[in-house]
Design an enzyme around this catalytic site. Sequence first.
Site, PDB file in Angstrom:
ATOM      1  N   GLY A  29      53.581  99.635 160.736  1.00 53.97           N
ATOM      2  CA  GLY A  29      53.239  98.548 161.512  1.00 53.97           C
ATOM      3  C   GLY A  29      51.611  98.328 161.025  1.00 53.97           C
ATOM      4  N   VAL A  34      41.435 101.915 158.751  1.00 52.19           N
ATOM      5  CA  VAL A  34      40.317 101.393 157.828  1.00 52.19           C
ATOM      6  C   VAL A  34      40.692 100.440 157.022  1.00 52.19           C
ATOM      7  CG1 VAL A  34      38.800 103.530 158.089  1.00 52.19           C
ATOM      8  CG2 VAL A  34      40.816 103.496 156.486  1.00 52.19           C
ATOM      9  N   LYS A  40      32.645  87.639 152.138  1.00 47.07           N
ATOM     10  CA  LYS A  40      32.253  88.516 151.260  1.00 47.07           C
ATOM     11  C   LYS A  40      32.115  87.552 149.735  1.00 47.07           C
ATOM     12  CE  LYS A  40      34.003  92.701 148.987  1.00 47.07           C
ATOM     13  NZ  LYS A  40      34.977  93.595 148.897  1.00 47.07           N
ATOM     14  N   THR A  67      40.444  97.740 146.763  1.00 50.27           N
ATOM     15  CA  THR A  67      41.685  96.992 146.017  1.00 50.27           C
ATOM     16  C   THR A  67      42.901  97.221 146.741  1.00 50.27           C
ATOM     17  OG1 THR A  67      41.554  99.141 144.683  1.00 50.27           O
ATOM     18  CG2 THR A  67      40.768  97.188 143.500  1.00 50.27           C
ATOM     19  N   GLY A 121      46.310  89.932 136.664  1.00 46.65           N
ATOM     20  CA  GLY A 121      46.009  91.223 137.076  1.00 46.65           C
ATOM     21  C   GLY A 121      44.350  90.871 137.314  1.00 46.65           C
TER      22      GLY A 121
HETATM   23  C1  LIG Z   1      38.863 105.716 153.816  1.00 45.52           C
HETATM   24  C2  LIG Z   1      39.507 104.446 153.457  1.00 45.52           C
HETATM   25  C3  LIG Z   1      38.906 103.358 153.201  1.00 45.52           C
HETATM   26  C4  LIG Z   1      39.572 102.184 152.660  1.00 45.52           C
HETATM   27  N1  LIG Z   1      38.978 101.020 152.733  1.00 45.52           N
HETATM   28  C5  LIG Z   1      39.636  99.818 152.132  1.00 45.52           C
HETATM   29  C6  LIG Z   1      38.975  98.841 152.314  1.00 45.52           C
HETATM   30  O1  LIG Z   1      37.717  98.454 152.323  1.00 45.52           O
HETATM   31  N2  LIG Z   1      39.849  97.574 151.308  1.00 45.52           N
HETATM   32  C7  LIG Z   1      40.938  98.012 151.273  1.00 45.52           C
HETATM   33  O2  LIG Z   1      41.705  96.935 150.866  1.00 45.52           O
HETATM   34  N3  LIG Z   1      41.841  99.018 151.717  1.00 45.52           N
HETATM   35  C8  LIG Z   1      41.192  99.950 152.262  1.00 45.52           C
HETATM   36  N4  LIG Z   1      41.632 101.125 152.495  1.00 45.52           N
HETATM   37  C9  LIG Z   1      43.054 101.086 152.341  1.00 45.52           C
HETATM   38  C10 LIG Z   1      43.868 100.547 153.627  1.00 45.52           C
HETATM   39  O3  LIG Z   1      43.195 101.118 154.667  1.00 45.52           O
HETATM   40  C11 LIG Z   1      45.224 100.460 153.553  1.00 45.52           C
HETATM   41  O4  LIG Z   1      45.736 100.089 152.395  1.00 45.52           O
HETATM   42  C12 LIG Z   1      45.781  99.636 154.649  1.00 45.52           C
HETATM   43  O5  LIG Z   1      45.302  99.947 155.847  1.00 45.52           O
HETATM   44  C13 LIG Z   1      47.294  99.743 154.665  1.00 45.52           C
HETATM   45  O6  LIG Z   1      47.887 101.098 155.221  1.00 45.52           O
HETATM   46  P1  LIG Z   1      49.033 101.166 155.552  1.00 45.52           P
HETATM   47  O7  LIG Z   1      49.806 100.041 156.453  1.00 45.52           O
HETATM   48  O8  LIG Z   1      49.746 101.638 154.251  1.00 45.52           O
HETATM   49  O9  LIG Z   1      49.396 102.520 156.290  1.00 45.52           O
HETATM   50  P2  LIG Z   1      48.880 102.860 157.661  1.00 45.52           P
HETATM   51  O10 LIG Z   1      47.882 102.009 158.372  1.00 45.52           O
HETATM   52  O11 LIG Z   1      48.619 104.103 158.060  1.00 45.52           O
HETATM   53  O12 LIG Z   1      50.168 102.405 158.597  1.00 45.52           O
HETATM   54  C14 LIG Z   1      51.565 103.228 158.716  1.00 45.52           C
HETATM   55  C15 LIG Z   1      52.233 102.726 159.745  1.00 45.52           C
HETATM   56  O13 LIG Z   1      53.373 103.423 159.700  1.00 45.52           O
HETATM   57  C16 LIG Z   1      53.995 103.879 160.947  1.00 45.52           C
HETATM   58  N5  LIG Z   1      54.759 105.101 160.733  1.00 45.52           N
HETATM   59  C17 LIG Z   1      54.312 106.315 160.053  1.00 45.52           C
HETATM   60  N6  LIG Z   1      55.345 107.052 160.211  1.00 45.52           N
HETATM   61  C18 LIG Z   1      56.312 106.586 160.995  1.00 45.52           C
HETATM   62  C19 LIG Z   1      57.670 106.871 161.508  1.00 45.52           C
HETATM   63  N7  LIG Z   1      58.045 108.312 161.325  1.00 45.52           N
HETATM   64  N8  LIG Z   1      58.193 106.026 162.558  1.00 45.52           N
HETATM   65  C20 LIG Z   1      57.819 104.884 162.613  1.00 45.52           C
HETATM   66  N9  LIG Z   1      56.502 104.478 162.075  1.00 45.52           N
HETATM   67  C21 LIG Z   1      55.899 105.261 161.366  1.00 45.52           C
HETATM   68  C22 LIG Z   1      52.607 104.167 161.631  1.00 45.52           C
HETATM   69  O14 LIG Z   1      52.513 103.992 162.928  1.00 45.52           O
HETATM   70  C23 LIG Z   1      51.829 102.803 161.221  1.00 45.52           C
HETATM   71  O15 LIG Z   1      52.109 101.851 161.717  1.00 45.52           O
HETATM   72  C24 LIG Z   1      40.888 102.193 152.767  1.00 45.52           C
HETATM   73  C25 LIG Z   1      41.719 103.263 153.144  1.00 45.52           C
HETATM   74  C26 LIG Z   1      40.828 104.557 153.307  1.00 45.52           C
HETATM   75  C27 LIG Z   1      41.492 105.847 153.600  1.00 45.52           C
END
Ligand SMILES: Cc1cc2nc3c(=O)[nH]c(=O)nc-3n(C[C@H](O)[C@H](O)[C@H](O)COP(=O)(O)OP(=O)(O)OC[C@H]3O[C@@H](n4cnc5c(N)ncnc54)[C@H](O)[C@@H]3O)c2cc1C
Length: 509
Positions: free
Chosen positions: A17, A52, A83, A349, A439
């Site tokens: 989530g 983040v 932006k 990205t 793209g």
């Molecule tokens: C340093 C940094 C800076 C960034 N800056 C940018 C930016 O400026 N612009 C941009 O586009 N992107 C940026 N990103 C990338 C961006 O943060 C991610 O692409 C975005 O937040 C999506 O993350 P996610 O949803 O894939 O993962 P997460 O936010 O990690 O979410 C994972 C989810 O899975 C759930 N989960 C995990 N394991 C389980 C389990 N066993 N059971 C149930 N639920 C589980 C967690 O609870 C959570 O809800 C950055 C990333 C980093 C590391």
Amino acid sequence: MNDLPDKTVRNIVIIGGGTAGWMTAAALACRLSGTGSSITLVESTEIGTVGVGEATLPQIRGFNQMLGIDEAEMMAKTSATIKLGIEFRDWGKLGDSYIHPFGNYGEAIGPAEFHHCWVRTHASGNAQSFEEYCLSIMAARAGKFALPPDNPSSVLDAYTHAFQFDASLYAAFLSSHAKDNGAVHVEGKVVEVATDSETGFIVSVTLETGEEISGDLFVDCSGFRGILIEQELETGYDDWSEYLPCNRAYAVPCEIIDPVRPFTRATARHAGWQWRIPLQHRIGNGHVYCDRYISDQDAVDQLMSTLEGKPLADPKQLFFKTGKRRNLWNKNCVAIGLSGGFLEPLESTSIDLIQSGIVNLLNLLPEKECAAADANEYNRLMDREYERVRDFLMLHYVATQREDGELWRDMRNMDWPDSLKHKIDAFKHRAIVPDYTHGLFAAASWLSVFIGQNIIPEHYDPRADLMADEALAEELGRIEKHIAQSAGQMTSHDVFIAEYGASFEGAAT
Ligand SMILES: Cc1cc2nc3c(=O)[nH]c(=O)nc-3n(C[C@H](O)[C@H](O)[C@H](O)COP(=O)(O)OP(=O)(O)OC[C@H]3O[C@@H](n4cnc5c(N)ncnc54)[C@H](O)[C@@H]3O)c2cc1C
């Protein structure tokens, strides 16, 4: 809408989530509403999100439109700012500054593209800064903004924009959209995954509470853990840290002290770079670095000593390995978001790659058997996206004249991918920017980094010589003046935010 045929996937289960999970749930719930499909999102609040990811690309506007989102409402509810591009400081040489804009430079002068004419004036020593010919840049530098006109009267007035927002608020905003369209939200931690003994397809996941959730198609949005795509299916990872070696970051928000300008900033440091992302209520900051070239302590000290305002939290450390999952779609599991890969946040990205993953999944929505042909096509499209982003990010590191850190010397001297070498050679020789039909990062983006980082072509399109010197100077002067006037007529960004935020139905009066 009629139900989808029986053989189509019906029960789609999303694990996670964060931004990826809720973007996926909101888009699938909206597009599949009334088709008999069910969308279930499982998330563990105990594990939480990466926390983040605040800067976006203009493509997100298409995503919001697809969902019927009112952008004024979205901006108000996510504390978003506008932006117009990213300012890169100190990337070519210390003291340099240029903006990668979300808009074009100039307009064709005669038969030659604009930048060839500019290169001609540069060769004769008469060039103005390339930035003067881009409206997005001039507006960004002046702290101004106006919504782009639907039908601009001149190509010089055509530009677009993205947002800087609080990622957790954006996820919360999308979750209410998803739920309004029928998505089911389950709180719980997945502790077990069951697969079919013959096909290896995922059949169900079991939560800590013992609840079992079964599905036809699983979308892994579980972040870096990749609990389905990697921990269960062992898909493998293409490690690109040889090309993009930064592997850690510290992130910390701080207070705002000056009026917010409508752009993100990325300042090169000796072992990485630092981001600055202004939101309405705070500035997001982070230092992205490679642990081979700097210690964690020095990295965090550098970040904290360069904050503009008082820190609003303790710095948070993040670890990553740049690259992508070998197959983003494996069996009946599609990895979207950090579970699929991460290429470091230099050009914002990741959220865009989430969006591409969702759109490609919707276009290739499979039958229950999840044919390999569908997966192969999805993987081909996504691989292409990741590789293009990788090359564009690398360009910032390799097109540098910096000598003050091992990172910069190593990047300049490394063996670059052929696809990137080709682009740099084509530009260096004759100002050619091989373009993409589809793209991210069209010609203007590449031009901004090439020229911004001091790669000036040896030759240019000979058709740029067709015009006499005085006539060319007059044309360039006209364009520059038009752009300066258009930027000058825009509203101050702060005023725009206040007025736009108050304009949506339901805003507090
Ligand atoms: C340093 C940094 C800076 C960034 N800056 C940018 C930016 O400026 N612009 C941009 O586009 N992107 C940026 N990103 C990338 C961006 O943060 C991610 O692409 C975005 O937040 C999506 O993350 P996610 O949803 O894939 O993962 P997460 O936010 O990690 O979410 C994972 C989810 O899975 C759930 N989960 C995990 N394991 C389980 C389990 N066993 N059971 C149930 N639920 C589980 C967690 O609870 C959570 O809800 C950055 C990333 C980093 C590391």
